[in-house]
Design a protein around this motif. Structure first.
Motif, mmCIF file in Angstrom:
data_model
loop_
_atom_site.group_PDB
_atom_site.id
_atom_site.type_symbol
_atom_site.label_atom_id
_atom_site.label_comp_id
_atom_site.label_asym_id
_atom_site.label_seq_id
_atom_site.Cartn_x
_atom_site.Cartn_y
_atom_site.Cartn_z
ATOM 1 N N THR A 124 0.836 -1.195 0.000
ATOM 2 C CA THR A 124 0.000 0.000 0.000
ATOM 3 C C THR A 124 0.874 1.249 0.000
ATOM 4 O OG1 THR A 124 -0.160 0.045 2.407
ATOM 5 C CG2 THR A 124 -1.893 -1.128 1.233
ATOM 6 N N PRO A 159 -4.250 2.836 3.397
ATOM 7 C CA PRO A 159 -4.517 1.408 3.179
ATOM 8 C C PRO A 159 -5.371 1.083 1.956
ATOM 9 C CG PRO A 159 -4.806 1.960 5.487
ATOM 10 C CD PRO A 159 -4.590 3.256 4.758
ATOM 11 N N SER A 160 -6.157 2.037 1.473
ATOM 12 C CA SER A 160 -7.008 1.741 0.317
ATOM 13 C C SER A 160 -6.249 1.812 -1.008
ATOM 14 C CB SER A 160 -8.200 2.697 0.277
ATOM 15 O OG SER A 160 -7.751 4.034 0.134
ATOM 16 N N ASN A 161 -5.046 2.371 -1.029
ATOM 17 C CA ASN A 161 -4.247 2.441 -2.251
ATOM 18 C C ASN A 161 -3.341 1.219 -2.336
ATOM 19 O OD1 ASN A 161 -5.261 4.868 -3.246
ATOM 20 N ND2 ASN A 161 -3.849 6.062 -2.004
ATOM 21 N N VAL A 162 -3.881 0.151 -2.888
ATOM 22 C CA VAL A 162 -3.191 -1.123 -2.968
ATOM 23 C C VAL A 162 -2.485 -1.240 -4.320
ATOM 24 C CG1 VAL A 162 -3.494 -3.631 -2.936
ATOM 25 C CG2 VAL A 162 -4.885 -2.187 -1.456
ATOM 26 N N SER A 198 -17.051 1.088 -9.413
ATOM 27 C CA SER A 198 -16.257 1.656 -8.325
ATOM 28 C C SER A 198 -16.356 3.176 -8.331
ATOM 29 C CB SER A 198 -14.791 1.241 -8.481
ATOM 30 O OG SER A 198 -14.687 -0.162 -8.418
ATOM 31 N N LYS A 247 -5.381 2.466 -7.712
ATOM 32 C CA LYS A 247 -6.774 2.373 -8.130
ATOM 33 C C LYS A 247 -7.130 1.005 -8.716
ATOM 34 C CE LYS A 247 -7.827 6.570 -7.009
ATOM 35 N NZ LYS A 247 -8.798 6.925 -6.018
ATOM 36 N N GLN A 279 -7.881 -1.315 -5.864
ATOM 37 C CA GLN A 279 -9.210 -1.017 -5.314
ATOM 38 C C GLN A 279 -10.300 -1.612 -6.184
ATOM 39 O OE1 GLN A 279 -9.391 3.257 -5.157
ATOM 40 N NE2 GLN A 279 -9.129 3.277 -2.955
ATOM 41 N N GLY A 325 -10.596 -5.317 -5.952
ATOM 42 C CA GLY A 325 -10.814 -5.867 -4.613
ATOM 43 C C GLY A 325 -9.649 -6.717 -4.130
ATOM 44 N N ASP A 384 -6.975 -8.271 -1.966
ATOM 45 C CA ASP A 384 -6.802 -8.458 -0.527
ATOM 46 C C ASP A 384 -5.327 -8.764 -0.278
ATOM 47 O OD1 ASP A 384 -6.595 -9.516 2.090
ATOM 48 O OD2 ASP A 384 -8.660 -10.232 2.015
#
Length: 105
Positions: free
Chosen positions: A30, A34-37, A74, A85, A88, A91, A93
């Motif tokens: 990341t 945390p949302s920028n994978v 999204s 992006k 995100q 999805g 994980d």
């Protein structure tokens, strides 16, 4: 090179251990939040850290694939507005998929 900014490539750490696997494995990390994978595919030999960062595809060129549908569903996903992006939209994980082989599953 973006990876060199975030990591000391001379050292294998707990965070970078998947980067050192043989080609065909996923290396996920990341940036910023945390949302920028960031999704990478390791491309080198085992012990030689090399990977390709998978960035957001241009929607105009992927009209007929499943990724395009995920992008449309999204929120706030532009075609060129950041490497995190695509993670995100798909999805990704990080805890379950980091180090996974794309060749053997």
């Amino acid at each position: 090179h973006i990876t060199e900014i975030f990591f000391d490539l001379d050292k294998k750490t707990d965070r970078t251990k998947y980067f050192w696997l043989e080609g065909g494995h996923l290396y996920i990390y990341t940036i910023y939040m945390p949302s920028n994978v960031c999704l990478n595919v390791v491309a080198g030999n085992e012990g030689e850290p090399e990977a390709v960062l998978i960035q957001s595809p241009d929607r105009r060129r992927i009209k007929h694939c499943k990724i395009a549908k995920k992008y449309k569903e999204s929120q706030n996903l532009g075609s060129e507005n950041g490497p995190g992006k695509v993670g995100q939209a798909l999805g990704i994980d990080m805890k379950k998929m980091n180090g996974m082989s794309l060749l053997t599953g």
